[in-house]
Design a protein around this motif. Sequence first.
Motif, PDB file in Angstrom:
ATOM      1  N   LEU A 609      25.221  30.418  38.269  1.00 17.82           N
ATOM      2  CA  LEU A 609      24.867  30.314  36.864  1.00 17.82           C
ATOM      3  C   LEU A 609      24.960  31.648  36.127  1.00 17.82           C
ATOM      4  N   GLY A 610      24.799  32.756  36.859  1.00 18.70           N
ATOM      5  CA  GLY A 610      24.840  34.046  36.196  1.00 18.70           C
ATOM      6  C   GLY A 610      24.540  35.168  37.171  1.00 18.70           C
ATOM      7  N   GLY A 611      24.600  36.397  36.666  1.00 17.53           N
ATOM      8  CA  GLY A 611      24.273  37.541  37.489  1.00 17.53           C
ATOM      9  C   GLY A 611      25.355  38.595  37.501  1.00 17.53           C
ATOM     10  N   GLN A 612      25.081  39.672  38.211  1.00 15.75           N
ATOM     11  CA  GLN A 612      26.035  40.772  38.313  1.00 15.75           C
ATOM     12  C   GLN A 612      25.920  41.422  39.672  1.00 15.75           C
ATOM     13  N   LEU A 613      27.034  41.653  40.331  1.00 17.31           N
ATOM     14  CA  LEU A 613      27.070  42.287  41.642  1.00 17.31           C
ATOM     15  C   LEU A 613      28.016  43.475  41.602  1.00 17.31           C
ATOM     16  N   GLY A 614      27.623  44.530  42.312  1.00 14.25           N
ATOM     17  CA  GLY A 614      28.486  45.679  42.465  1.00 14.25           C
ATOM     18  C   GLY A 614      28.930  45.828  43.901  1.00 14.25           C
ATOM     19  N   LEU A 615      30.250  46.045  44.065  1.00 17.31           N
ATOM     20  CA  LEU A 615      30.830  46.286  45.383  1.00 17.31           C
ATOM     21  C   LEU A 615      31.613  47.585  45.287  1.00 17.31           C
ATOM     22  N   GLY A 616      30.964  48.690  45.542  1.00 17.21           N
ATOM     23  CA  GLY A 616      31.604  49.972  45.344  1.00 17.21           C
ATOM     24  C   GLY A 616      31.958  50.162  43.882  1.00 17.21           C
ATOM     25  N   VAL A 625      31.215  33.261  31.861  1.00 15.08           N
ATOM     26  CA  VAL A 625      32.566  33.453  32.362  1.00 15.08           C
ATOM     27  C   VAL A 625      32.528  34.610  33.351  1.00 15.08           C
ATOM     28  N   VAL A 626      33.159  34.417  34.489  1.00 15.68           N
ATOM     29  CA  VAL A 626      33.165  35.466  35.503  1.00 15.68           C
ATOM     30  C   VAL A 626      34.231  36.497  35.153  1.00 15.68           C
ATOM     31  N   THR A 627      33.822  37.755  35.104  1.00 14.77           N
ATOM     32  CA  THR A 627      34.755  38.851  34.847  1.00 14.77           C
ATOM     33  C   THR A 627      34.578  39.920  35.902  1.00 14.77           C
ATOM     34  N   GLU A 628      35.625  40.734  36.057  1.00 17.43           N
ATOM     35  CA  GLU A 628      35.541  41.824  37.016  1.00 17.43           C
ATOM     36  C   GLU A 628      36.027  43.092  36.347  1.00 17.43           C
ATOM     37  N   SER A 629      35.532  44.234  36.821  1.00 21.43           N
ATOM     38  CA  SER A 629      35.984  45.513  36.303  1.00 21.43           C
ATOM     39  C   SER A 629      35.925  46.531  37.410  1.00 21.43           C
ATOM     40  N   GLY A 630      36.860  47.452  37.413  1.00 17.58           N
ATOM     41  CA  GLY A 630      36.877  48.493  38.430  1.00 17.58           C
ATOM     42  C   GLY A 630      38.133  48.430  39.266  1.00 17.58           C
ATOM     43  N   PRO A 631      38.587  49.591  39.726  1.00 15.83           N
ATOM     44  CA  PRO A 631      39.857  49.646  40.461  1.00 15.83           C
ATOM     45  C   PRO A 631      39.813  48.997  41.831  1.00 15.83           C
ATOM     46  N   GLU A 632      38.614  48.768  42.394  1.00 16.22           N
ATOM     47  CA  GLU A 632      38.533  48.229  43.748  1.00 16.22           C
ATOM     48  C   GLU A 632      38.423  46.711  43.779  1.00 16.22           C
ATOM     49  N   CYS A 633      38.446  46.051  42.657  1.00 12.56           N
ATOM     50  CA  CYS A 633      38.247  44.597  42.633  1.00 12.56           C
ATOM     51  C   CYS A 633      39.422  43.834  43.231  1.00 12.56           C
ATOM     52  N   GLU A 634      40.638  44.155  42.744  1.00 11.01           N
ATOM     53  CA  GLU A 634      41.787  43.353  43.128  1.00 11.01           C
ATOM     54  C   GLU A 634      41.984  43.243  44.631  1.00 11.01           C
ATOM     55  N   PRO A 635      41.843  44.344  45.408  1.00  7.22           N
ATOM     56  CA  PRO A 635      42.035  44.222  46.861  1.00  7.22           C
ATOM     57  C   PRO A 635      41.034  43.288  47.537  1.00  7.22           C
ATOM     58  N   LEU A 636      39.882  43.067  46.900  1.00  9.65           N
ATOM     59  CA  LEU A 636      38.872  42.206  47.512  1.00  9.65           C
ATOM     60  C   LEU A 636      39.260  40.736  47.455  1.00  9.65           C
ATOM     61  N   PHE A 637      40.091  40.358  46.494  1.00  8.72           N
ATOM     62  CA  PHE A 637      40.411  38.946  46.316  1.00  8.72           C
ATOM     63  C   PHE A 637      41.359  38.454  47.404  1.00  8.72           C
TER      64      PHE A 637
END
Length: 637
Positions: A609-616, A625-637
Amino acid sequence: MRKPAIILILVLGACTTTPSSTTSTAAPATTLTPVTTSLPRATTDEMLERLGGEPCSDSDFTCVTIEVPLDHSQDVGTTEVTFAVLAARGERVGTLVMATGGPGTDGTTYADSYSSVLDEAIFESFDIVFYDQRGAGLSGGVDCPEASVAYYQTPALTGVGFDTEALAEAARTYVEDCLAETRGAHLLPYLATTQVVGDVELFREMMGWEKLVIWGESYGTQVAQTYAAAYPTRVERMVIDGVVDLTLEGHEFYRQWTVAGSETLEATFAACGEDAICSSVLPDPGATYDRLVGQLIEGPLEMDYPLPDGTTATRSLGLGGFELTVISQLYAEYDRMLLLRALAAYETEGDLVPLMRLVDLTLGIDPIDESVIDPFGWSDALYYAVTCLDYQFPGATPDEKAAGFFEAAGDLWQIRLGSRAVGDIACAYWPHPATETVRPPALIAEGIPVLVLGATADPATPYTQGVDVHSRLAEGHIITMEGGPHAIFGWGYECPDLEVNAFLLDGTPPETHTCEGYVADEMVPLLADGGFGDADGLLYALGTEAILLPEVWYSDLAESVTVGCSTGGTVTVAPVDEGYEVGYTACGLREGMVVEGTIVYDEFLDAVLGGQLGLGDCTLTNDGVVTESGPECEPLF
């Protein structure tokens, strides 16, 4: 993704569980001589008040404790038994007695959860009754958790057969330690199922109920069948779910029981092969299982085990605890998936922590200090006390009886989970063995409609036993679920729940005799597999990983649960108004993946339903709507 409609404690065999802790209380025992009268019967509430009934703790039921003969066949004193009753909301047309599994469960503890699966019309028209059988919970508290946990960790195999000397010695020691630990030792000679049936009949008389509708599951089917044989004119109809065939000798029952469990394990492995995700990470589950068993036969395997305070400790996985846990995880479809998932973690990463988490829950061990958790709602001592009185095992001495277990088991050690065949060897040394030398005759139940329920993947009460019992009934009906859990009513499946509720309500025979089921839930991908697709998929996977931690999944989530993460840090799952909040604190879910932040799931665990997580340097946000930001996001997918 949903939890089952009800988490049932369906235990038949030496398998401990650790449900969430609550406490029940009951009024002092009341003795009331049954009276035959032509006057109208008092209302159920009035009868309960006369018997000193008081509200059960945290329950809609009323608890009443009565005095019963210690032995219904002779005058050797009395004991107390507690019943939980919910009076019909409207005009009462009958009384439904619900006999739970075991032997060893506290029926009053589970009265509200078990009855929640009943149709509303049953609450309107029936008094509903549960009980703590003598020796259980409020009816005696016979238990020895410390001795039981030690006993269940005994390795059963040597690689070329049963470890006969070690098992016999462990059984002997267990009995000595259990008797020294348990309360209520004076009850032990008087805990047979026939005595339980006598208690139920006495309570029926006290309450003035003419007849009973009986529902029994697992061990409860033994109580139901024994009651119907002893008091046939007092039974309106019966549902027996996960049926035990009482005509079988003890060793023959254990042989069938062992084969059924092994076949359920094989079916679980086969289901993995038909699941694309499971088969991709566990291509040969049988080989993985055998390799692990082979290692455990050589000795326990050590690991760094994450603790709820964010630190780690060295823990050991042993063969005894592992096999017991595998058996426990075969009772239902989602349990089987979690077992496969744990085996996949071992196969792909050599990670034993997921298995160890399940072992701790099965045995009832506190991960912080490895102390034994009070097994609320279940008693191993009572399991053995009843089983060893109900079944006779040949032999002039305890050692001869123990040898008889190994002889009867023969070469069953060669099949997976074959050690179950000697799992109840403690009966060889139990101080109060059975005195009856003849098994009960086949139940025919003339004039009593009986609905038999069974699942082909039942690991605890072999499906064929229910078929055999049904074949001998005068007015029998049967519903079979293909695959399915141990005891099939109450898991939220329309089939058989609609048919069972109709039969309980007014005796309507089932129109459906086969329910479509399955063996194991679809595998939820491991985080290490990757392939999340996008930010939404990764966010959902991260939350799911926390929800599927056994410490979380098998809790009732009435309050927050904190668990240690695999490579450090913690995750906490807590109930909130919208559903459940998952909070990560420097949580290392796997090497290179440390998570910080919170997300919120809906109440059905189906959506974020909501929230925010940081992975490095990657941040995932859900604000609709789910959004991502940061240079390390794409490799995680």
